[in-house]
Design an enzyme around this catalytic site. Structure first.
Site, mmCIF file in Angstrom:
data_model
loop_
_atom_site.group_PDB
_atom_site.id
_atom_site.type_symbol
_atom_site.label_atom_id
_atom_site.label_comp_id
_atom_site.label_asym_id
_atom_site.label_seq_id
_atom_site.Cartn_x
_atom_site.Cartn_y
_atom_site.Cartn_z
ATOM 1 C CE1 TYR A 1 -32.114 22.546 -51.752
ATOM 2 C CE2 TYR A 1 -33.147 23.633 -53.625
ATOM 3 C CZ TYR A 1 -32.734 22.469 -52.983
ATOM 4 O OH TYR A 1 -32.949 21.251 -53.560
ATOM 5 C CG ASP B 1 -36.813 25.255 -52.644
ATOM 6 O OD1 ASP B 1 -37.203 24.783 -51.557
ATOM 7 O OD2 ASP B 1 -36.879 24.641 -53.725
ATOM 8 C CG HIS C 1 -42.385 23.644 -51.950
ATOM 9 N ND1 HIS C 1 -41.622 23.609 -50.807
ATOM 10 C CD2 HIS C 1 -41.555 23.277 -52.967
ATOM 11 C CE1 HIS C 1 -40.389 23.234 -51.110
ATOM 12 N NE2 HIS C 1 -40.320 23.035 -52.416
ATOM 13 C CE LYS C 2 -39.612 25.077 -56.065
ATOM 14 N NZ LYS C 2 -38.843 24.476 -57.196
ATOM 15 C CE1 TYR D 1 -44.316 22.188 -59.215
ATOM 16 C CE2 TYR D 1 -42.718 22.700 -57.490
ATOM 17 C CZ TYR D 1 -43.007 22.196 -58.754
ATOM 18 O OH TYR D 1 -42.005 21.701 -59.544
ATOM 19 C CG ASP E 1 -38.554 19.223 -49.909
ATOM 20 O OD1 ASP E 1 -39.411 18.444 -49.474
ATOM 21 O OD2 ASP E 1 -37.870 18.972 -50.914
ATOM 22 N NE ARG F 1 -32.347 16.124 -50.898
ATOM 23 C CZ ARG F 1 -31.757 15.747 -52.030
ATOM 24 N NH1 ARG F 1 -30.701 14.945 -51.986
ATOM 25 N NH2 ARG F 1 -32.214 16.142 -53.198
ATOM 26 N N GLY G 1 -35.712 14.505 -43.495
ATOM 27 C CA GLY G 1 -34.496 15.117 -42.942
ATOM 28 C C GLY G 1 -34.588 16.628 -42.929
ATOM 29 C CD1 TRP G 2 -35.576 18.481 -47.845
ATOM 30 C CD2 TRP G 2 -33.869 19.609 -46.964
ATOM 31 N NE1 TRP G 2 -34.642 18.661 -48.839
ATOM 32 C CE2 TRP G 2 -33.580 19.363 -48.325
ATOM 33 C CE3 TRP G 2 -32.938 20.303 -46.191
ATOM 34 C CZ2 TRP G 2 -32.408 19.779 -48.939
ATOM 35 C CZ3 TRP G 2 -31.758 20.737 -46.800
ATOM 36 C CH2 TRP G 2 -31.502 20.463 -48.154
#
Length: 636
Positions: free
Chosen positions: A53, A103, A147-148, A151, A158, A228, A231-232
Site C-alpha cells: 500500500y 491494506d 482490518h485483516k 486481526y 488505517d 497517522r 490522517g488516514w
C-alpha cells in the site's frame, strides 16, 4: 509581469494569471518529492517482493503532480510501477486475495487511474480482483470490515483509507449503486466506535470482541490517538467524497464526520511548529515527537476539504500553517531537483508478533525514517493541494460550460451502459477534456456541461461557452445540427458579454456546412478542408510555431495541431495565428463579448498531457495560455 511567491524557503514562479506554470529553474516541492520517489524508492521492482500500500500512496501523489504539470514522466512512473505486478491478462502477482488484508486494496486506485487514462482492460480486470476481495472481506457483527483476516473483529482507522476510496471509485465506475450505503457505514461505524467525546479524537483501533490485550474491556478501543491513523481516516473521507453521490442520504453524514474530525485535528495542531505530534494529545510527554506523515495527511485533507467545499474556508488557515511547518520541520532540499522528507515513523500497529500493545511506550519504540514512502506520498499530496491553492485564481467566480448538445456522442461504458464521451470534462482518456478542465479549475473557474440546446436563458449562468467538434451522422444517429435559431440565441448571449470558444475539426470529422451559420455572424467562415495531415508519429508535420508577442499564446512557442479546418475572415473577425498564409486561430469582438475560433479541438488530453508528443511541443503551456486569455475576456 511575473509574480513571485515565497513559501518558507520554497520559491515558486508563476506568470501572472496563469494556472501554475513553474519556472524550469525551480521545481515545485511536489515535483522534487516525486523525483525522490522515482529515483530512490521501489527501484528493485523486478523482485516483486511485496504488493504494498505504501506504493499506492506514492502513485496517488505522482498522479496529482502529473495533472498539475502535464509532465508524462510522472505518468510513466505510475504505469511502470503497476506493470511490474499486472500481466497482460490482468492477473496480479504477489497479491493474495485470501489474506483478506484491507491494506492490499489501496493500489486499486492506481489500477483504476491507469484504466481510465489508457483504456487498457487489464487494469480494470486487476481492479476487479480487489473488488471481489471487498465482497468477501470478513466483517464485524455490526458490518465493519476486519482490518485483516489475522486481526479478527478489528477495525483500524488505517483501513478506511486503504479500502473505501477504491470501493467508492469502483462502485461509481461500474454503477454499483448499492455499495454506497456500505461505504458510508464503514466511516459511521469507525467514528461511533473509536471517537472520544471529550477530545473529538479517534482511537487507532477498535476490537468488537474486547478480547485483545490492547483493547479496553468496556469500549474495545486501543489506548492512544495516533496521528497517522487519524490522517488516514481523514484522507479516506475526502477521497471517498469525490465519488460519493451528493444525492445519497448519507452524504451529509460523511460531511459532518469530516467536519468533526477536522475540528479535533486542528485543536491538537502544535501552535509553535504548525505540525502534529505522533501521539496527538501527549505533546508534552517525554519522547513524543513531531511526525511527518500524519502532519502531511492533515494538511492534505484540510486543504482538499476546503477546495472541494466539504469544509468551511476557515480550515484553510490550519492547512497553510501546517504546510509551512512541513517545510520547516521535515523537508531537506537535496539538489534543487529533489527533496528529502525526514521524520516519518516507519510503522505502528496493534497486536501481531511481536505483540504491539498500543501503549505510548510502544509507539515511541518504532523507528523514524527519512524518505519513508508513506510519508513521501502523503507529503506529495499535501504539497500538490497547497500548490494548487497558491496558483493565481483570475477566474474565481466564473463558470465555463462545455456543450454536449451539438457534440453528443456515446460509447459503451465498462458497466455495459452508454456513457457520453469525446471532449467531456470527466473523461480521462485521450479523447477527454479532464486536463483542460483541471487547468480551468486551478484558475478558479467552475466547469459545467450543457446537454440541452443553448438559449440565452440556460447560458445566462455561464461566462465561457465551449462548442467542440459538432457531430456528423457518422458519429451520432440523429445529430443536433446548428440552425439559425440556435445561432441567434448564442450570438445574443455573446453580445451581452459571453465568451464563446469554437473548437471545430477538419472536414469528414466534423459537421461544418450547417454549423457555419453561427461563426459567420462574427465574420468567421470555417473551410471544409484538412490542413496539417500527419502520418504516424511524424509530429513535425503538425508543428506550428507561435511568433513572439502573440496576444493569446504568451508562453507557448511551438504547438502541435493536426488536420485543421482553416478559416476565411471578415470584420469583425481578425487572425490571432496565421501559418503559411492560412488562418489557424481567429478572434472577434461582438458587442460586449468575445469569440475564439480554431479548426481543431486540440486542447484535449491526447495532445496536452505529455504522454504522446515530444517534449519540445508546448501544448500544455498553450492550454494554460488560452485559459488565462479567455478569463481575461470575461472582464472586458
Amino acid at each position: 509581469m511575473n509574480k513571485i511567491i515565497i513559501q518558507s524557503g520554497i520559491l515558486l514562479l508563476f506568470l501572472t494569471g496563469l494556472t501554475g506554470t513553474a519556472s524550469a529553474q525551480s521545481k515545485s516541492l511536489s515535483e522534487q518529492l516525486t523525483n525522490t520517489a522515482k529515483e530512490k524508492l521501489y527501484q528493485d521492482s523486478s523482485a516483486k517482493t511485496k504488493w504494498s500500500y505504501d506504493m499506492g500512496v506514492l502513485l496517488e501523489g505522482a498522479a496529482a503532480v502529473w495533472y498539475n504539470t502535464g509532465n508524462a514522466d510522472y505518468f510513466k512512473y505510475i504505469q511502470k510501477s503497476m506493470d511490474t505486478y499486472v500481466d497482460n491478462a490482468g492477473n496480479l502477482s504477489v497479491y493474495k486475495q485470501e489474506d483478506y488484508n484491507i491494506d492490499n486494496i489501496k493500489n486499486g486506485r492506481a489500477l483504476l487511474f491507469l484504466y481510465k487514462v489508457t483504456g487498457q482492460k487489464k487494469y480494470l480486470t486487476a481492479a476487479s480482483l480487489l473488488w471481489e476481495q471487498l465482497q468477501k472481506q470478513p466483517r464485524t457483527k455490526e458490518g465493519g470490515f476486519w482490518h485483516k483476516k489475522i486481526y479478527p473483529n478489528q477495525m483500524w482507522l488505517d483501513g478506511l483509507y486503504m479500502g473505501e476510496p477504491f470501493y467508492a471509485e469502483y462502485a461509481a465506475l461500474m454503477k454499483k449503486e448499492s455499495a454506497f450505503d456500505d461505504i458510508a457505514n464503514q466511516f459511521i461505524y469507525m467514528e461511533k466506535n473509536s471517537r472520544d467525546t471529550k477530545t473529538g479524537l479517534l482511537y487507532h483501533g477498535y476490537d468488537e470482541s474486547r478480547t485483545e490485550l490492547w483493547a479496553d474491556k468496556t469500549t474495545g478501543r486501543s489506548p492512544n490517538f495516533w496521528a497517522r491513523a487519524m490522517g488516514w481516516y481523514m484522507m479516506g473521507l475526502v477521497d471517498v467524497l469525490d465519488n460519493f453521490p451528493e444525492t445519497h442520504p448519507k452524504h451529509k453524514e460523511l460531511i459532518a464526520i469530516l467536519n468533526r474530525t477536522a475540528t479535533a485535528a486542528v485543536k491538537y495542531q502544535d501552535a509553535k511548529s504548525g505540525v502534529w505530534y505522533d501521539i496527538l494529545d501527549k505533546a508534552s510527554t517525554k519522547g513524543n515527537y513531531l511526525e511527518a506523515s500524519g502532519s502531511s495527511m492533515f494538511v492534505y485533507a484540510l486543504a482538499k476539504g476546503v477546495r472541494k467545499g466539504y469544509l468551511p474556508k476557515s480550515f484553510f488557515a490550519a492547512a497553510q500553517k501546517g504546510y509551512q511547518g512541513l517545510q520547516k520541520e521535515f523537508i531537506v532540499s537535496a539538489d534543487g531537483n529533489r527533496a528529502d522528507l525526514k521524520g516519518t515513523v516507519s510503522v505502528s500497529g496493534l497486536g501481531g508478533k511481536p505483540y504491539r500493545d498500543g501503549s505510548f511506550a510502544y509507539y515511541m519504540s518504532e523507528k523514524v525514517k527519512t524518505n519513508d514512502p508513506k510519508g513521501v506520498g502523503s507529503c506529495i499530496l499535501a504539497c500538490s493541494e497547497m500548490e494548487m491553492a497558491a496558483m493565481p485564481k483570475p477566474g474565481a467566480g466564473k463558470t465555463v460550460t462545455v456543450d454536449n448538445f451539438f457534440n453528443h456522442e456515446f460509447m459503451a461504458g465498462p458497466a455495459g451502459d452508454k456513457i457520453p464521451f469525446h471532449y467531456v470534462w470527466d473523461e480521462q482518456d485521450n479523447n477527454g477534456f479532464s486536463l483542460f478542465g483541471h487547468v480551468f479549475n486551478n484558475a478558479g473557474v467552475t466547469t459545467k456541461t450543457l446537454a440541452a440546446a443553448p438559449t440565452t436563458a440556460n447560458l445566462k449562468g455561464s461566462d465561457i461557452y465551449i462548442i467542440v467538434d459538432p457531430d456528423t451522422e457518422k458519429e451520432t444517429d440523429a445529430p443536433n445540427y446548428m440552425n439559425a435559431d440556435h445561432a441567434k440565441q448564442i450570438s445574443e448571449w455573446v453580445k451581452a458579454g459571453g465568451v464563446l470558444v469554437l473548437l471545430l475539426n477538419d472536414a469528414g470529422n466534423c459537421e461544418i456546412a450547417k454549423f457555419n451559420v453561427l461563426p459567420e455572424i462574427f465574420g468567421i467562415h470555417f473551410n471544409e478542408d484538412s490542413r496539417n495531415k500527419v502520418q504516424g508519429n511524424q509530429y513535425e508535420t503538425g508543428a506550428i510555431n507561435i511568433p513572439e508577442g502573440n496576444p493569446i499564446f504568451k508562453t507557448a512557442k511551438k504547438v502541435y495541431i493536426k488536420e485543421i479546418s482553416t478559416m476565411v475572415l471578415k470584420s469583425p473577425a481578425v487572425s490571432a495565428l496565421t501559418d503559411k498564409g492560412d488562418v489557424v486561430v481567429a478572434t472577434a469582438k461582438y458587442g460586449k463579448g468575445t469569440v475564439f475560433a480554431v479548426g481543431d479541438p486540440w486542447f484535449y488530453n491526447e495532445y496536452i498531457d505529455g504522454r504522446k508528443l515530444p517534449a519540445d511541443f508546448d501544448n500544455f503551456k498553450a492550454t494554460n495560455d488560452l485559459v488565462n486569455w479567455v478569463i481575461q475576456q470575461t472582464r472586458k
